[in-house]
Design a protein around this motif. Structure first.
Motif, PDB file in Angstrom:
ATOM      1  N   GLU A 352      93.993  69.123   6.924  1.00  0.00           N
ATOM      2  CA  GLU A 352      93.029  69.624   5.945  1.00  0.00           C
ATOM      3  C   GLU A 352      92.173  68.483   5.374  1.00  0.00           C
ATOM      4  OE1 GLU A 352      92.330  72.846   5.184  1.00  0.00           O
ATOM      5  OE2 GLU A 352      93.614  73.062   6.942  1.00  0.00           O
ATOM      6  N   LEU A 353      92.695  67.301   5.420  1.00  0.00           N
ATOM      7  CA  LEU A 353      91.984  66.109   4.955  1.00  0.00           C
ATOM      8  C   LEU A 353      92.352  64.975   5.899  1.00  0.00           C
ATOM      9  CD1 LEU A 353      90.547  64.088   3.085  1.00  0.00           C
ATOM     10  CD2 LEU A 353      92.559  64.151   1.592  1.00  0.00           C
ATOM     11  N   ALA A 354      91.347  64.428   6.569  1.00  0.00           N
ATOM     12  CA  ALA A 354      91.556  63.287   7.460  1.00  0.00           C
ATOM     13  C   ALA A 354      90.562  62.196   7.108  1.00  0.00           C
ATOM     14  CB  ALA A 354      91.399  63.701   8.919  1.00  0.00           C
ATOM     15  N   LEU A 355      91.019  60.968   7.226  1.00  0.00           N
ATOM     16  CA  LEU A 355      90.172  59.801   6.981  1.00  0.00           C
ATOM     17  C   LEU A 355      89.712  59.239   8.321  1.00  0.00           C
ATOM     18  CD1 LEU A 355      92.464  58.258   4.283  1.00  0.00           C
ATOM     19  CD2 LEU A 355      90.143  59.073   3.858  1.00  0.00           C
ATOM     20  N   TYR A 356      88.445  58.854   8.378  1.00  0.00           N
ATOM     21  CA  TYR A 356      87.867  58.331   9.613  1.00  0.00           C
ATOM     22  C   TYR A 356      87.299  56.937   9.373  1.00  0.00           C
ATOM     23  CZ  TYR A 356      88.180  63.139  11.307  1.00  0.00           C
ATOM     24  OH  TYR A 356      88.644  64.378  11.677  1.00  0.00           O
ATOM     25  N   PRO A 357      88.107  55.881   9.604  1.00  0.00           N
ATOM     26  CA  PRO A 357      87.544  54.529   9.557  1.00  0.00           C
ATOM     27  C   PRO A 357      86.468  54.406  10.632  1.00  0.00           C
ATOM     28  CG  PRO A 357      89.952  54.475   9.584  1.00  0.00           C
ATOM     29  CD  PRO A 357      89.549  55.865   9.918  1.00  0.00           C
ATOM     30  N   ASN A 358      85.272  53.969  10.248  1.00  0.00           N
ATOM     31  CA  ASN A 358      84.169  53.902  11.206  1.00  0.00           C
ATOM     32  C   ASN A 358      84.325  52.661  12.078  1.00  0.00           C
ATOM     33  OD1 ASN A 358      81.783  53.943  12.620  1.00  0.00           O
ATOM     34  ND2 ASN A 358      80.483  54.349  10.830  1.00  0.00           N
ATOM     35  N   LEU A 359      84.721  52.858  13.315  1.00  0.00           N
ATOM     36  CA  LEU A 359      84.931  51.743  14.237  1.00  0.00           C
ATOM     37  C   LEU A 359      83.614  51.105  14.658  1.00  0.00           C
ATOM     38  CD1 LEU A 359      87.573  53.573  16.434  1.00  0.00           C
ATOM     39  CD2 LEU A 359      88.031  51.953  14.599  1.00  0.00           C
ATOM     40  N   THR A 503      78.363  53.944   7.141  1.00  0.00           N
ATOM     41  CA  THR A 503      79.607  54.302   6.461  1.00  0.00           C
ATOM     42  C   THR A 503      80.719  53.329   6.838  1.00  0.00           C
ATOM     43  OG1 THR A 503      80.209  55.818   8.243  1.00  0.00           O
ATOM     44  CG2 THR A 503      79.040  56.759   6.369  1.00  0.00           C
ATOM     45  N   ILE A 504      81.568  53.038   5.876  1.00  0.00           N
ATOM     46  CA  ILE A 504      82.786  52.260   6.138  1.00  0.00           C
ATOM     47  C   ILE A 504      83.911  53.202   6.543  1.00  0.00           C
ATOM     48  CG2 ILE A 504      84.568  50.818   5.068  1.00  0.00           C
ATOM     49  CD1 ILE A 504      82.345  49.738   3.214  1.00  0.00           C
ATOM     50  N   LYS A 582      99.278  62.409  27.085  1.00  0.00           N
ATOM     51  CA  LYS A 582      98.960  60.986  26.982  1.00  0.00           C
ATOM     52  C   LYS A 582      97.857  60.753  25.945  1.00  0.00           C
ATOM     53  CE  LYS A 582     100.242  59.712  31.712  1.00  0.00           C
ATOM     54  NZ  LYS A 582      99.738  59.218  33.032  1.00  0.00           N
ATOM     55  N   ILE A 583      96.885  61.648  25.890  1.00  0.00           N
ATOM     56  CA  ILE A 583      95.809  61.531  24.898  1.00  0.00           C
ATOM     57  C   ILE A 583      96.378  61.675  23.489  1.00  0.00           C
ATOM     58  CG2 ILE A 583      93.756  62.696  23.984  1.00  0.00           C
ATOM     59  CD1 ILE A 583      92.981  63.324  26.890  1.00  0.00           C
ATOM     60  N   LEU A 584      97.241  62.656  23.286  1.00  0.00           N
ATOM     61  CA  LEU A 584      97.832  62.863  21.963  1.00  0.00           C
ATOM     62  C   LEU A 584      98.718  61.690  21.555  1.00  0.00           C
ATOM     63  CD1 LEU A 584      98.676  66.660  22.311  1.00  0.00           C
ATOM     64  CD2 LEU A 584      96.898  65.657  20.859  1.00  0.00           C
ATOM     65  N   GLU A 585      99.433  61.123  22.505  1.00  0.00           N
ATOM     66  CA  GLU A 585     100.270  59.962  22.197  1.00  0.00           C
ATOM     67  C   GLU A 585      99.403  58.747  21.846  1.00  0.00           C
ATOM     68  OE1 GLU A 585     104.297  57.806  23.799  1.00  0.00           O
ATOM     69  OE2 GLU A 585     102.958  58.719  25.286  1.00  0.00           O
ATOM     70  N   ASN A 586      98.299  58.588  22.539  1.00  0.00           N
ATOM     71  CA  ASN A 586      97.361  57.512  22.228  1.00  0.00           C
ATOM     72  C   ASN A 586      96.897  57.618  20.781  1.00  0.00           C
ATOM     73  OD1 ASN A 586      94.536  56.402  21.915  1.00  0.00           O
ATOM     74  ND2 ASN A 586      94.900  55.694  24.012  1.00  0.00           N
ATOM     75  N   HIS A 587      96.589  58.832  20.331  1.00  0.00           N
ATOM     76  CA  HIS A 587      96.142  59.040  18.951  1.00  0.00           C
ATOM     77  C   HIS A 587      97.264  58.759  17.954  1.00  0.00           C
ATOM     78  CE1 HIS A 587      91.997  60.753  18.845  1.00  0.00           C
ATOM     79  NE2 HIS A 587      92.231  60.803  20.143  1.00  0.00           N
ATOM     80  N   ALA A 588      98.486  59.176  18.271  1.00  0.00           N
ATOM     81  CA  ALA A 588      99.609  58.913  17.368  1.00  0.00           C
ATOM     82  C   ALA A 588      99.853  57.416  17.214  1.00  0.00           C
ATOM     83  CB  ALA A 588     100.869  59.612  17.879  1.00  0.00           C
ATOM     84  N   ASP A 589      99.646  56.663  18.278  1.00  0.00           N
ATOM     85  CA  ASP A 589      99.846  55.217  18.232  1.00  0.00           C
ATOM     86  C   ASP A 589      98.717  54.507  17.491  1.00  0.00           C
ATOM     87  OD1 ASP A 589     102.282  55.066  19.514  1.00  0.00           O
ATOM     88  OD2 ASP A 589     101.398  54.851  21.516  1.00  0.00           O
ATOM     89  N   ASN A 590      97.483  54.934  17.758  1.00  0.00           N
ATOM     90  CA  ASN A 590      96.325  54.173  17.302  1.00  0.00           C
ATOM     91  C   ASN A 590      95.683  54.689  16.018  1.00  0.00           C
ATOM     92  OD1 ASN A 590      95.708  52.056  19.503  1.00  0.00           O
ATOM     93  ND2 ASN A 590      96.083  53.921  20.688  1.00  0.00           N
ATOM     94  N   LEU A 591      96.007  55.924  15.635  1.00  0.00           N
ATOM     95  CA  LEU A 591      95.490  56.474  14.373  1.00  0.00           C
ATOM     96  C   LEU A 591      93.977  56.299  14.262  1.00  0.00           C
ATOM     97  CD1 LEU A 591      98.243  55.223  11.883  1.00  0.00           C
ATOM     98  CD2 LEU A 591      98.015  57.506  12.885  1.00  0.00           C
ATOM     99  N   TRP A 592      93.264  56.790  15.275  1.00  0.00           N
ATOM    100  CA  TRP A 592      91.797  56.740  15.212  1.00  0.00           C
ATOM    101  C   TRP A 592      91.297  57.509  13.993  1.00  0.00           C
ATOM    102  CZ3 TRP A 592      90.770  53.053  18.389  1.00  0.00           C
ATOM    103  CH2 TRP A 592      91.458  52.923  19.607  1.00  0.00           C
ATOM    104  N   SER A 593      92.007  58.519  13.608  1.00  0.00           N
ATOM    105  CA  SER A 593      91.793  59.180  12.319  1.00  0.00           C
ATOM    106  C   SER A 593      93.150  59.223  11.626  1.00  0.00           C
ATOM    107  CB  SER A 593      91.239  60.593  12.504  1.00  0.00           C
ATOM    108  OG  SER A 593      92.162  61.412  13.203  1.00  0.00           O
ATOM    109  N   ILE A 594      93.113  59.298  10.299  1.00  0.00           N
ATOM    110  CA  ILE A 594      94.350  59.271   9.514  1.00  0.00           C
ATOM    111  C   ILE A 594      94.521  60.639   8.862  1.00  0.00           C
ATOM    112  CG2 ILE A 594      95.576  58.146   7.614  1.00  0.00           C
ATOM    113  CD1 ILE A 594      93.798  55.658   8.187  1.00  0.00           C
TER     114      ILE A 594
END
Length: 648
Positions: A352-359, A503-504, A582-594
């Motif tokens: 419901e709320l995710a943070l997106y650090p701008n890479l 954006t930061i 594999k894509i979902l695991e990549n996201h869990a490891d790297n937290l592209w969004s929080i």
């Protein structure tokens, strides 16, 4: 535009007469029954009888198999929208697609009679013979050819060419008209996105009513005349005029033919918009009653902040957009007095709320910091998600990362919970490891260039619940030596700032379709579109074929792009599922969004006696198309008094 329409009215009348007087096919296997709404018109010979209006092979709906009631036609459904332009969402709500999703999110032919799919390379579409547009003109292969040749591949109308989902290695399919009711699309490599995209909430409409739109196209009407009309409309050329008149998605022009269950009949501007049943709609129940059951949809315009109040006052028959979980107490209060019920559907989002650090942030210091997975993990470990769950979702949500939810066959506990526990000690250790020392005077950590570690998080100003959640996160991060500033603003401004790298960090909802299966394109999770707030410039680079944006330059993100290519090339479901995991695991490891917490409840206000509305369901933009996959054309009034007034 009326003036121009009058100029060519003679041509149109001739064309329409030729089409309407074509061969008529009645479905012999159904005892059709005329709905009351059209009985007078049929009796006066102003409208063809229902057996001549239906396709030779209509889509016959088995309501018993779905656990629903056979309906009785008639009546209106009143709802409200925040602004006139929101009536375009009727395309999503009516959810009439070439191929659509059922309530189990499986694909099935809808407008099309059938689809032959050869290894996701060759798609042959079979059109229902005798299917008509809402104005009575026949729907044929010419409507597909017109779109492909005269719109998608016309550089004046579509400067960027065909839509991206129809391109493989930058090239579109070979398009063929096999016969009047058959078209074929052929790619040299698999295009597994093709059919799922046709079932999306925003229909790409790879067909158009050629008989109507040709009057605005320079290949079929004198260009000089079109340019004159365009200048009168303050448009640069005939192409601008064409695009203005092509309102397939907006449903804003009553003159534009449609295949949707209801057609617009109100011209803008107005405070109330009417949609009336399409006399040529292709669906019918087993008793021979043409759908939709309800005669009219009525959209009243109301201020966004008054949605719940108007529902509480009994002014709507059905309402879902514009409501949030916060409105549930108010809505519950009015149920007994105002003759409605508030149904609670689970929201099918990853968070419901995710943070997106701008890479792709332009600030070089924050750019480097956002790209360091230790920083992203520290921010995640510093969030007390249980508190957010209790405050925002009354403890009813599922805490963790922004990922798929348990309804999805791709769900794994580890993907939701990895790097998402509240562990301030580990978060502080990671921040120390990054060299972000605390200031003795303020307690804030110091960036490498000497600035205090202050993160401005930007968000859509209408997201009040999200702002409250960010205030809580700000308190948690304060203990880590990080100050969070919340900056609400207009959504368009937020998007532009993100796309340009200003954006930061941004805050928004998480994964939109959090109930995918192996055959769902994983486009939300790979860097290929600029509207992902985590990697807008990578998305720009892909969308513009390298003409703008930035190439992907983080190995773990390049892995996502490679996995996507593997998914596109895979030729069986088990292979695609393995790639998805594999894509979902990549996201869990790297937290592209929080992510923070998922599983909020969305209120659906339903007037008593409005039947066939699900008691429990999922609610989202994708894949449910708001309520579209639950087939609003099957809703009906169970009481006779509510079925009156359809001919007013």
């Amino acid at each position: 535009m009326r003036t121009y329409a009058q100029i060519i009215s003679t041509v149109l009348a001739t064309l329409s007469a030729l089409l309407v007087c074509g061969a008529l096919h009645a479905a012999e296997h159904l005892p059709y029954r005329e709905v009351p709404f059209f009985q007078a018109k049929v009796a006066d010979h102003a409208l063809l009888p229902v057996e001549q209006r239906m396709p030779k092979e209509p889509l016959v709906v088995d309501l018993n198999a779905k656990g629903r009631l056979f309906g009785i036609p008639g009546g209106d459904i009143v709802t409200i929208v925040a602004r006139a332009r929101d009536i375009r969402y009727q395309s999503a709500i009516g959810y009439t697609r070439l191929v659509g999703l059922d309530e189990n999110f499986d694909l099935y032919p809808d407008i099309l009679q059938s689809v032959d799919n050869q290894n996701d390379r060759v798609f042959t579409f079979h059109i229902r013979p005798g299917h008509r547009w809402s104005d009575g003109s026949f729907f044929t292969a010419e409507d597909f050819r017109f779109y492909w040749e005269d719109i998608a591949n016309n550089s004046s109308i579509s400067p960027v060419g065909p839509p991206e989902f129809m391109l493989i290695d930058g090239r579109g399919p070979r398009f063929e008209v096999i016969d009047q009711y058959t078209v074929r699309y052929t790619w040299d490599k698999p295009n597994p996105r093709f059919l799922p995209q046709l079932a999306s909430p925003r229909d790409p409409f790879i067909y158009r009513p050629a008989h109507y739109l040709k009057q605005f196209h320079a290949s079929y009407t004198d260009q000089k005349l079109l340019d004159v009309v365009a200048r009168q409309q303050k448009l640069k050329s005939w192409a601008g005029l064409f695009n203005r008149m092509d309102t397939m998605y907006d449903l804003s022009d009553p003159d534009m033919p449609t295949l949707q269950p209801w057609k617009p009949v109100t011209y803008a501007p107005a405070n109330r918009y009417y949609f009336e049943r399409n006399p040529y709609y292709h669906r019918v129940d087993y008793k021979g009653v043409q759908l939709p059951y309800v005669d009219r949809l009525i959209f009243d315009i109301s201020a966004p902040g008054l949605m719940a109040a108007k529902a509480n006052a009994g002014e709507v028959d059905l309402l879902f957009r514009g409501l949030t979980m916060r409105d549930i107490p108010v809505l519950k209060e009015g149920e007994k007095v105002k003759d409605y019920r508030t149904r609670l559907w689970r929201v099918a989002r990853g968070s419901e709320l995710a943070l997106y650090p701008n890479l792709n942030c332009s600030d070089p210091v924050f750019r480097k910091l956002n790209r360091d997975v230790r920083f992203r993990r520290a921010l995640s470990l510093g969030i007390k998600r249980k508190t957010i769950n209790m405050v925002l979702l009354y403890g009813l949500g599922r805490e963790g990362n922004n990922t798929v939810i348990s309804k999805s066959p791709l769900y794994r506990d580890e993907f939701r919970y990895r790097n998402s526990s509240y562990d301030p000690d580990e978060a502080n250790r990671l921040l120390d490891e990054l060299g972000l020392k605390r200031s003795d005077s303020t307690g804030l950590r110091i960036l490498p260039d000497g600035r205090p570690l202050i993160i401005t998080v930007e968000l859509d100003g209408d997201q009040l619940l999200m702002a409250d959640g960010l205030a809580l996160i700000g308190e948690f991060w304060q203990d880590l030596g990080i100050k969070l500033i919340v900056k609400p603003q207009d959504r368009a401004i937020l998007n532009n700032r993100s796309y340009s790298g200003q954006t930061i960090m941004s805050a928004s909802v998480g994964l939109d379709n959090a109930i995918p299966n192996a055959l769902t394109p994983p486009t939300e999770l790979v860097p290929m579109h600029q509207d992902n707030l985590a990697w807008p410039k990578w998305g720009q680079y892909i969308e513009t074929k390298g003409n703008s944006g930035e190439p992907i330059d983080i190995p773990e993100a390049r892995e996502l792009a490679q996995l996507y290519e593997q998914w596109m090339a895979a030729e069986d479901t088990p292979s695609r599922q393995a790639i998805w995991l594999k894509i979902l695991e990549n996201h869990a490891d790297n937290l592209w969004s929080i992510g923070t917490v998922a599983g909020s409840l969305h209120p659906i206000v339903v007037k008593n006696n409005l039947a066939n509305v699900p008691e429990k369901a999922f609610y989202s933009w994708a894949p449910t198309s708001f309520i579209g996959v639950y087939r609003m054309d099957e809703f009906f009034w169970a009481t006779a008094e509510r079925r009156q007034g359809g001919n007013r």
